[in-house]
Design a protein around this motif. Structure first.
Motif, PDB file in Angstrom:
ATOM      1  N   ASP A  78       0.843  -1.187   0.000  1.00 41.96           N
ATOM      2  CA  ASP A  78       0.000   0.000   0.000  1.00 41.96           C
ATOM      3  C   ASP A  78       0.884   1.245   0.000  1.00 41.96           C
ATOM      4  N   ARG A  79       0.637   2.115  -0.930  1.00 43.35           N
ATOM      5  CA  ARG A  79       1.419   3.345  -1.010  1.00 43.35           C
ATOM      6  C   ARG A  79       0.472   4.551  -1.012  1.00 43.35           C
ATOM      7  N   PRO A  80       0.916   5.681  -0.451  1.00 43.82           N
ATOM      8  CA  PRO A  80       0.041   6.851  -0.427  1.00 43.82           C
ATOM      9  C   PRO A  80      -0.082   7.484  -1.813  1.00 43.82           C
ATOM     10  N   LEU A  81      -1.190   8.166  -2.033  1.00 41.20           N
ATOM     11  CA  LEU A  81      -1.389   8.826  -3.323  1.00 41.20           C
ATOM     12  C   LEU A  81      -0.674  10.174  -3.363  1.00 41.20           C
ATOM     13  N   TRP A  82      -0.523  10.780  -2.203  1.00 45.02           N
ATOM     14  CA  TRP A  82       0.187  12.053  -2.137  1.00 45.02           C
ATOM     15  C   TRP A  82       1.537  11.835  -1.475  1.00 45.02           C
ATOM     16  N   LEU A  83       2.570  12.383  -2.052  1.00 45.16           N
ATOM     17  CA  LEU A  83       3.881  12.350  -1.428  1.00 45.16           C
ATOM     18  C   LEU A  83       4.284  13.787  -1.124  1.00 45.16           C
ATOM     19  N   LEU A  84       4.849  14.016   0.054  1.00 49.10           N
ATOM     20  CA  LEU A  84       5.312  15.366   0.349  1.00 49.10           C
ATOM     21  C   LEU A  84       6.628  15.595  -0.391  1.00 49.10           C
ATOM     22  N   ASP A 134      -4.832  10.459  11.879  1.00 44.50           N
ATOM     23  CA  ASP A 134      -4.862  11.634  12.745  1.00 44.50           C
ATOM     24  C   ASP A 134      -6.275  11.832  13.305  1.00 44.50           C
ATOM     25  N   GLY A 143      -9.111  11.789  10.950  1.00 43.70           N
ATOM     26  CA  GLY A 143      -9.347  10.562  10.203  1.00 43.70           C
ATOM     27  C   GLY A 143      -8.524  10.442   8.941  1.00 43.70           C
ATOM     28  N   SER A 144      -7.687  11.443   8.638  1.00 46.58           N
ATOM     29  CA  SER A 144      -6.804  11.320   7.477  1.00 46.58           C
ATOM     30  C   SER A 144      -5.778  10.233   7.748  1.00 46.58           C
ATOM     31  N   ARG A 145      -5.472   9.467   6.715  1.00 46.75           N
ATOM     32  CA  ARG A 145      -4.429   8.457   6.867  1.00 46.75           C
ATOM     33  C   ARG A 145      -3.114   9.027   6.350  1.00 46.75           C
ATOM     34  N   LEU A 186       0.359  11.340   2.224  1.00 47.57           N
ATOM     35  CA  LEU A 186      -1.028  11.227   2.646  1.00 47.57           C
ATOM     36  C   LEU A 186      -1.692  10.207   1.740  1.00 47.57           C
ATOM     37  N   PHE A 187      -2.609   9.419   2.343  1.00 41.76           N
ATOM     38  CA  PHE A 187      -3.220   8.391   1.511  1.00 41.76           C
ATOM     39  C   PHE A 187      -4.311   8.949   0.611  1.00 41.76           C
ATOM     40  N   GLY A 188      -4.680  10.172   0.833  1.00 44.25           N
ATOM     41  CA  GLY A 188      -5.567  10.871  -0.113  1.00 44.25           C
ATOM     42  C   GLY A 188      -6.888  10.178  -0.354  1.00 44.25           C
TER      43      GLY A 188
END
Lengths: 232, 516
Positions: free
Chosen positions: B438-444, B491, B494-496, B514-516
């Motif tokens: 599983d990878r997040p859709l948003w990367l900082l 958090d 509820g954001s992952r 962020l998992f977006g």
């Protein structure tokens, strides 16, 4: 004189009956003709009645949401506003099935100045066609973002355009909505403030204990303010 | 020493003699005429310079220092020479006007002269930066004799340019050497070359500086000093390159030159009736020029992919607008809309007095084939999707710049930062490697440090970690080694989030996506 009056009233009443009958028939004809015209016209908002699925909706990939939306999917050629208080609660996952479907049709997904980096491996995993993904990263101005959005929406080859504008005037939203109608793409605006706007669809996202709650605040072609719970 | 019997200033009797010698040499031997332009850098700029009475100079940057490249005659008489620093030049002559060198304008001027020279001979070769070589043996019969040709050429040339030097020799290199040394002679026989070139200084030959230094250190100052040396010794001491060069100059070895081809270019200019700043009027003028261009292109059944607008101002250097397209096109409205985009962004330093349009060499026009049955008859002119897409990209590129358009690519690497990259748009991509995790859709863009408060991670409220960590480490092979334990955190809203603990450095916590 009485006779005359009788005759007059009699003839009048006969005439009235006739006229009423004629009117009834013509009303009926007009009614059916009108309803034929009005039925299935996506540009017409019909108050409480829903006029059935309008053509051209893009499947959201969530049957519950499809059922709640008047277009039975994301409205085609229109602007959609997604209101959330913060990024990362699932606003992208909500759009992924539609994005993947558009990618399969080889239509372009255009990201205009996203707040973070869309992570390519995750997008690929969800079936997004990266070959038909274009990032627009204008250097500074808000103005350029909106200009690009309008330009992109007016074309026929773009499938979906996403933008994260900070502030927007109603006039600008109206322009974008018109641009989307002129083209054939779905424009998505992510906003943090919830305001009435000319966009065809406005939804608010909230975290739900088992996924996402989508509140349909405004949907052109239907007047139901529905809340849909999605499992993401 | 050979007495230079055949070096003569141009006169009729000698030319007669040369004609006789020409008929006696049986096979075709070329004769080159060199036009050398000592003040090209200055004259190329003359369109924008106004005050021609004042001393002028062209400067260029050499190793960060601004030095005089070319000085006008007035400036030279004040003692200014090439290579002088700008401060020294202005001390000598306070009225000196200086301008930056414009290589593009020089090239344009040279090309323009080459096109003009096409009336004398079909074989023209450019010798950038400032010479033009014409093979004229084939044209002698047309003009009667060499002196007529020479006279006509010089007369007509003076209408185009003020300072030029002309020399004629049987090899192009020799004619170039003679002209560039200010030796305006005519040599028609190959045997006479040695004596003609003999007095040229080695120090001014276009050789490499250390080779020149070597030669002068050996006491060789003029070319005739080299003639006296044995060939094999010369080759051993200074390399075969020098010998080769001399042989080519003397015609003992064949020369290879690129022949200049007259480009099918379009150029037109329009003088505006007044000083104009208003955008609609400028666009109107541009439309007029474009109209001419389109008619020209239609007539030739050709298209172009680049064109250039030059806007001239009073007392200011001209502004240039370059417009490029992905496919050759001859559609006026499209060019015009791109120009409008550029003009919108351009800050005009002053009102415009003249507008010039020039195109790059034309190409055969290949229209994009559309479908027989228009798909959308209601929207007016239907476009092929690819064409429409290209036009849109051109517009975006014109306004946002080339760098603002990017593609996305997933790469086969397990490290989050190395698993993706931006690509220039329009580059075909390899298929993305498939991943299971599983990878997040948003990367900082950069991992963001997280605070620890009472042993709890905080990011806009406290975070709770879920599941087992995923360890990602390695990368010593390219110097970007990492060692991290990644967790999925939730958090208060509820954001992952995708957070990690950096094991390699300070054991601090960071948020990475962020998992977006």
């Amino acid at each position: 004189l009485y006779q005359l009056r009788d005759f007059k009233t009699a003839s009048q009443s006969r005439f009235r009956k006739k006229a009423r009958r004629l009117l009834k028939i013509s009303f009926h004809v007009v009614n059916t003709e009108l309803s034929k015209l009005l039925q299935g016209n996506p540009a017409l908002w019909r108050g409480r009645e829903s006029n059935g699925p309008s053509p051209g909706g893009i499947k959201t990939g969530f049957p519950e949401l499809d059922a709640a939306l008047p277009a039975r999917g994301w409205p085609a050629n229109a602007l959609v506003e997604i209101v959330t208080q913060q990024w990362g609660i699932g606003e992208l996952r909500l759009l992924l099935p539609a994005m993947a479907e558009l990618g399969r049709q080889r239509r372009w997904i255009i990201w205009i100045a996203p707040p973070y980096i869309p992570y390519a491996p995750a997008l690929a995993k969800h079936g997004i066609n990266l070959k038909h993904t274009l990032m627009l990263l204008p250097e500074d101005t808000h103005q350029d973002v909106l200009w690009s959005m309008e330009k992109v929406l007016r074309t026929q080859v773009c499938g979906m355009a996403l933008a994260w504008p900070e502030r927007l005037a109603d006039r600008t939203v109206r322009r974008l909505q018109l641009a989307a109608e002129a083209g054939s793409s779905l424009g998505i605006l992510f906003r943090t403030v919830d305001r009435a706007s000319p966009a065809a669809l406005r939804v608010r996202l909230k975290i739900h204990y088992e996924g996402l709650q989508v509140n349909i605040l405004k949907a052109r072609g239907g007047n139901r303010r529905a809340a849909v719970h999605l499992r993401l | 020493m050979i007495v230079s019997t055949s070096r003569w200033p141009l006169n009729e009797a000698r030319i007669e003699q040369s004609r006789q010698t020409k008929t006696s040499t049986a096979p075709y031997s070329p004769l080159w005429l060199c036009i050398y332009l000592p003040k090209l850098a200055l004259e190329a700029l003359d369109r924008t310079l106004l005050d021609k009475a004042l001393p002028r100079g062209v400067i260029e940057d050499i190793a960060g220092q601004r030095v005089i490249h070319t000085a006008s005659v007035e400036a030279e008489s004040a003692g200014i020479t090439t290579g002088m620093s700008i401060a020294a030049a202005q001390a000598l002559c306070p009225k000196l006007q200086v301008h930056g060198r414009d290589p593009q304008a020089e090239e344009e001027t040279l090309n323009r002269l080459a096109v003009w020279a096409g009336q004398f001979t079909p074989v023209i070769s450019l010798q950038p930066p400032q010479a033009l070589l014409l093979e004229i043996r084939g044209s002698l019969r047309l003009y009667g004799d060499l002196s007529t040709l020479h006279r006509r050429l010089c007369n007509e040339l003076s209408a185009h340019i003020n300072h030029f030097l002309v020399a004629v020799a049987p090899t192009s290199l020799a004619s170039l050497l003679l002209a560039s040394h200010g030796n305006q002679t005519v040599i028609t026989r190959r045997e006479d070359l040695r004596s003609a070139l003999g007095s040229l200084a080695i120090g001014r030959l276009p050789l490499e500086p250390n080779q020149i230094k070597q030669l002068t250190r050996a006491g060789l100052h003029e070319l005739q000093d080299l003639w006296r040396l044995p060939r094999d010794g010369l080759a051993r001491r200074f390399g075969p390159g020098l010998l080769d060069y001399l042989d080519r100059a003397l015609g003992m070895q064949p020369e290879v030159r690129d022949v200049f081809r007259v480009p099918g270019c379009f150029a037109a200019s329009l003088e505006l009736p007044a000083e104009i700043r208003s955008l609609p009027i400028l666009l109107q003028a541009a439309r007029h020029l474009l109209d001419k261009l389109i008619r020209y292109l239609r007539a030739k059944d050709a298209g172009i992919t680049r064109l250039q607008f030059i806007l001239y101002h009073i007392h200011q250097p001209a502004s240039r607008i370059e417009i490029g397209m992905r496919h050759s096109s001859c559609e006026e409205s499209h060019w015009l809309s791109l120009l409008a985009e550029h003009l919108d962004r351009l800050r005009l330093p002053a009102p415009v007095i003249e507008m010039r349009l020039s195109s790059e060499p034309i190409q055969p026009f290949t229209p994009v084939s559309g479908s027989l049955f228009a798909q959308r008859p209601t929207t007016g002119k239907p476009l092929a999707p690819q064409q429409e897409w290209d036009q849109m990209l051109e517009h975006l590129q014109a306004r946002l710049g080339r760098k603002a358009l990017r593609g996305l690519q997933a790469l086969a690497d397990h490290r989050p930062e190395q698993a993706w990259r931006y690509t220039p748009s329009g580059i075909p991509q390899a298929p993305a490697p498939s991943i299971e995790v599983d990878r997040p859709l948003w990367l900082l863009p950069e991992p963001q440090p997280l605070d620890l408060q009472q042993n709890r991670l905080c990011y806009q409220g406290s975070l709770s970690l879920a599941g087992d960590p995923e360890r990602i480490e390695g990368g010593w092979w390219d110097g970007r080694a990492i060692s991290r334990d990644y967790y999925i955190a939730t958090d208060v809203n509820g954001s992952r989030l995708w957070v990690f603990r950096d094991l390699s450095r300070d054991h601090r916590w960071y948020m990475h996506g962020l998992f977006g």
